[in-house]
Enzyme design. Structure first.
Site, PDB file in Angstrom:
ATOM      1  N   SER D  49     -12.779  36.959 -20.266  1.00 38.97           N
ATOM      2  CA  SER D  49     -11.811  36.649 -21.117  1.00 38.97           C
ATOM      3  C   SER D  49     -11.339  35.902 -20.537  1.00 38.97           C
ATOM      4  O   SER D  49     -10.448  35.944 -19.088  1.00 38.97           O
ATOM      5  CB  SER D  49     -10.320  37.395 -21.770  1.00 38.97           C
ATOM      6  OG  SER D  49      -9.736  37.017 -22.234  1.00 38.97           O
ATOM      7  N   GLU D  50     -10.695  34.579 -20.483  1.00 43.24           N
ATOM      8  CA  GLU D  50      -9.672  33.225 -19.815  1.00 43.24           C
ATOM      9  C   GLU D  50      -8.717  33.342 -18.907  1.00 43.24           C
ATOM     10  O   GLU D  50      -8.709  33.260 -17.835  1.00 43.24           O
ATOM     11  CB  GLU D  50      -9.514  32.341 -21.098  1.00 43.24           C
ATOM     12  CG  GLU D  50     -10.458  31.584 -21.913  1.00 43.24           C
ATOM     13  CD  GLU D  50     -10.707  32.185 -23.153  1.00 43.24           C
ATOM     14  OE1 GLU D  50     -11.053  33.538 -23.084  1.00 43.24           O
ATOM     15  OE2 GLU D  50     -10.220  31.771 -23.650  1.00 43.24           O
ATOM     16  N   ASN D  51      -8.240  34.662 -19.457  1.00 46.56           N
ATOM     17  CA  ASN D  51      -6.724  34.585 -18.642  1.00 46.56           C
ATOM     18  C   ASN D  51      -7.407  35.691 -17.003  1.00 46.56           C
ATOM     19  O   ASN D  51      -6.430  36.252 -16.981  1.00 46.56           O
ATOM     20  CB  ASN D  51      -5.818  35.643 -19.897  1.00 46.56           C
ATOM     21  CG  ASN D  51      -5.847  37.165 -19.939  1.00 46.56           C
ATOM     22  OD1 ASN D  51      -7.212  36.687 -20.514  1.00 46.56           O
ATOM     23  ND2 ASN D  51      -5.035  37.893 -20.238  1.00 46.56           N
ATOM     24  N   GLY D  52      -8.787  35.537 -17.019  1.00 43.73           N
ATOM     25  CA  GLY D  52      -9.081  36.500 -15.639  1.00 43.73           C
ATOM     26  C   GLY D  52     -10.084  38.060 -15.441  1.00 43.73           C
ATOM     27  O   GLY D  52      -9.197  38.574 -14.829  1.00 43.73           O
ATOM     28  N   SER D  91     -11.415  31.785 -13.053  1.00 44.37           N
ATOM     29  CA  SER D  91     -11.533  32.696 -14.698  1.00 44.37           C
ATOM     30  C   SER D  91     -12.294  31.163 -14.628  1.00 44.37           C
ATOM     31  O   SER D  91     -13.561  31.567 -16.057  1.00 44.37           O
ATOM     32  CB  SER D  91     -10.619  33.290 -15.426  1.00 44.37           C
ATOM     33  OG  SER D  91     -11.224  33.178 -16.438  1.00 44.37           O
TER      34      SER D  91
END
Lengths: 226, 214, 226, 214
Positions: D49-52, D91
């Site tokens: 997921s983009e948020n790490g 990320s």
């Protein structure tokens, strides 16, 4: 089940081809993927470009690989040191090419390769011999040099712990170039001191997530030489 | 030389005395490394090493050496409480990003405009070893140079214009030598302090670049 | 003794000036420096440029700051969402400027600022509206867009643990933009849930070393809203 | 529409069936997020997921929600054994650096040359929200699109040329819709599979772009 462990170093390195660019982790004696380098010597690939901080020491490891005539070109920040006898011989004899890159630019060029950045502007080396022939640009009042991403075909990495997903931790100053090079190659091969059960590494403290790792060999060789 | 000049430990101590608590500092290989020994542990200065160590403590006694913990000079070191490990790209992000308050470097030459030459001894040096010198010189908030005032042959290392290949342009703020402490100003070298027993005339005689005295 | 803790939020934010560029950490409800944002509302600085992933939610926090007319310009990746009512009103009324940046480019531009990189070439947004008017270049067969570093005057960051040197850990997905923004501003101010004794944070697991941190306030506010 | 078409769960399941063990996969917001529910946990696929967050597991039951753990769609998720947390720049380094084997995105339009439009509904959309869409489309090794074949108004979303603002050029490899599975080839859309009860003619009639059948 994902399991990136392979049984032998030979298996891990089997398909490295002539002409490859090989990134070698480690700084000083710490974090050197020594057993993988020995494996590469066995494996036979030649005409290699090697990226490492130094140009080898004594007559073992990288120095041995060079002595065997397998390294066409070396990209490093600190080629000449007390122990770089093989490199110096080959270099004087015109048998090896050298690209000197400032240490931070070397790290950043590989970080860029791993992060999909094609090139970047850095203040390092502006106005010096190492920027000769390179594009420059003034941004925000600073003079900067354009440097390109430096990707590898293979990265050889030394880790402290690894799990079967390829998540890695390093030990103290052993993190150095290892964690950067792990991101920058098409094939990342790891030798690890310890095997961790999946789920036992702290997700907040994984220095290299498994997404960057292809193969892991368990090589519990002990401490670096003091 | 019959002048009373500063010894290397004295030079290192002098630099150490000028580093305030709370600074983040990288010490180059050679004499600069000695500076750390002269900063008392109670005055918290955070020493950084290029190989991803922040918060370096004193060298360990031999029997306590940790083989996994070295500095950029490949010497065994310790980590202080509050120290942290990072990888090489993050370490040089600290350097290049201007997060170090100070870097103390050795040098072959420093020019009166702040240029520094400390990595190669000639244009024809075919395999000079740059290491992190260019990153540090270009990246730190302040660059101080700690070096002998002259070469073994007696040639001044403070020059009008560097003859050796440059490490970085105009970055040096201050120079500490065995003879003097000098600031680099828009008008050239300004003498801050002179070793006891060294006269202004003697200092000027041993310095190629012109000097300004306060 | 280094001690970056300050007693109050007001102390921590005292010298933020009109016209500053303020980086706000957080993604979704997690890792929002909410109390520092409230502190900034109190503090009074205006004519701000705010960099954040979103353009505020509801009528509190960033949305409130905007509603008070204190934000001249917002740089973000995802301005419009269910709760972005204040932003939409201001934007339609021509009372706020907007720069939309792809989320990865936003993060990388701040990473570049923190790492001393002036600009970089990225594949993201090539051939799209968001690359209009920007320089492009082909490198290694890929078409890339030139993007510039995005530094802040101030970064407001939410951490899980902090020690007196300013070393930080984050909690799970709370790391997000916080750890990047902490590197990118002249002044980095942190609100932390927990205070750690110096030496108790694992040096292998410090996500933000204290070198990036200027001031820390202890704000034990509990979990983000679910 | 009286054809027997695939439901959203069926579409998601179809995509899930095509993801082999060991892939690193990012699922876009909307229908793509459903794909994870159809990958059995025994087949280890690592969701990003983009948020790490790397190694996202199934949504937790309400009483087990961890307020500190969300995905890019801001939904509460879990972390699998082997998962790891990173910051936003790291990320997106994974995304941009080509380390994701697959990204599954929703779209407004996919063109026969692989162009995708999924972030703005018009050139005049003054404040469209791009999020991580452009990074994912440009960065992942493979981009698959999962979307309805037509708009609510019946207009084909598989087009000769995108009319909406582009997200990325020529990156889509495969499209999964309620009517068909199609590969993007140098010769345009090649039909891989058609929903049961949908004829080639019906499919072609509902598709603006020309189709090739095997």
């Amino acid at each position: 089940m994902i399991d990136k462990f392979v049984r032998t170093i030979a298996d891990a390195l089997a398909d490295i081809r002539d002409g490859s660019t090989v990134l070698l982790g480690g700084f000083g004696a710490v974090g050197q993927p020594s057993q993988l380098i020995d494996g590469l010597i066995e494996q036979g690939a030649k005409d290699l470009t090697v990226v490492a901080n130094n140009a080898g020491n004594g007559r073992v490891g990288l120095a041995r690989l060079m002595e065997l005539g397998r390294v066409r070109r070396i990209v490093c920040s600190f080629p000449r040191s007390a122990g770089s006898v093989v490199f110096e011989e080959l270099y004087r004899a015109g048998k090896i090419e050298l690209e000197i890159v400032p240490q931070g630019t070397l790290a950043e060029r590989m970080r860029a390769a791993g992060a999909g950045i094609g090139a970047f502007y850095t203040p390092t080396a502006f106005g010096t011999q190492l920027a000769r022939g390179k594009e420059t640009r003034e941004i925000g009042g600073r003079q900067l040099v354009l440097e390109y991403a430096l990707p590898g075909d293979v990265a050889l990495v030394e880790a402290w712990q690894a799990d079967r997903w390829g998540n890695l931790t390093y030990r103290k100053s052993g993190r150095n170039f290892n964690a950067v090079m792990a991101t920058a190659a098409k094939l990342t091969v790891v030798q690890t001191q310890h095997v961790a059960e999946l789920g036992t590494l702290d997700p907040e403290a994984i220095a290299t997530p498994g997404i960057y790792v292809d193969r892991v060999v368990h090589v519990p060789y002990g401490d670096p030489p003091v | 030389m019959d002048m009373s000049t500063w010894s290397r430990p004295q030079m290192a101590a002098r630099v150490a005395a000028d580093i305030p608590e709370g600074w983040y500092v990288n010490l180059g290989i050679g004499i600069p490394t000695m500076v750390a020994d002269h900063v008392p542990l109670e005055r918290e200065v955070v020493f950084h090493s290029e190989n991803g160590v922040l918060g370096i403590g004193p060298a360990p006694p031999k029997e306590m050496v940790d083989p996994w913990l070295i500095n950029a000079g490949k010497q065994h070191v310790t980590l202080r409480k509050g120290g942290a490990f990072v990888h090489h790209a993050d370490s040089f992000a600290m350097i290049r990003g201007g997060h170090l308050d100070l870097c103390v470097l050795g040098a072959f030459e420093v020019a009166q405009n702040g240029d520094i030459a400390n990595w190669a001894t000639s244009e024809n040096d075919t395999a000079p070893a740059v290491g992190g010198a260019m990153d540090l010189a270009a990246g730190a908030k302040r660059v101080w140079v700690l070096m002998e005032h002259t070469t073994k042959e007696g040639r001044s290392k403070l020059v009008r214009r560097c003859s050796y290949p440059l490490t970085a342009l105009g970055c040096v703020r201050r120079v500490y030598t065995n003879l003097a402490v000098l600031d680099v100003t828009p008008e050239g070298f300004a003498v801050v302090d002179v070793a006891p027993g060294v006269s202004r005339e003697e200092l000027a005689a041993r310095t190629e670049a012109p000097l300004r005295f306060a």
